[in-house]
Design an enzyme around this catalytic site. Structure first.
Site: not given
Ligand code: AMP
Ligand code: ZN
Length: 119
Positions: A33, A106
């Site tokens: 991320d 996700h």
């Protein structure tokens, strides 16, 4: 739709936008991320463009089973400590009220020593 040309994560999967790859196979792509909440924070996505959990159908059961059974292995590989004293959080935001910003399904996997930035 297999790929959405306007989707950020489809572009990451295709390599059109750079990412720090954690894992890839025929069906799954995982990458760090860009704004981590925790010392370990990566995202796992199906390569197939599915907007969210809300679009899942029975035909996706094997794909999602593969993704979820892979998550613990990748979490340990990325530096999360083992269960039960360590561990990791697996989160999927579904829809705007839940905080979903990118509309390609996700799974967030977060872990590592406290404190975390959020959560
Ligand atoms: P969500 O709010 O569940 O839709 O989560 C979207 C996540 O994607 C956020 O945690 C963002 O930090 C992350 N993100 C957005 N753009 C990128 C990018 N280019 N590379 C990696 N992660 C990203
Ligand atoms: Zn997509």
């Amino acid at each position: 739709m297999m790929h959405d040309p306007n989707c950020l994560f489809c572009k990451i999967i295709a390599g059109q936008i750079p990412s720090k790859k954690v894992y890839e196979d025929e069906h799954i792509f995982a990458f760090h991320d860009i704004a981590p909440w925790a010392p370990v924070h990566f995202l796992m996505v199906p390569k197939l463009h599915i907007a969210s959990m809300a679009q899942l159908a029975p035909e996706h059961a094997a794909l999602m089973g593969h993704l979820m059974t892979l998550a613990p292995r990748l979490a340990l590989e990325q530096g999360c400590s083992p269960y039960p004293d360590g561990g990791y959080r697996i989160v999927t935001n579904t829809g705007s009220e839940a905080g979903q910003v990118v509309h390609h399904l996700h799974v967030h996997v977060m872990g590592g020593p406290r404190p975390w930035l959020k959560g």
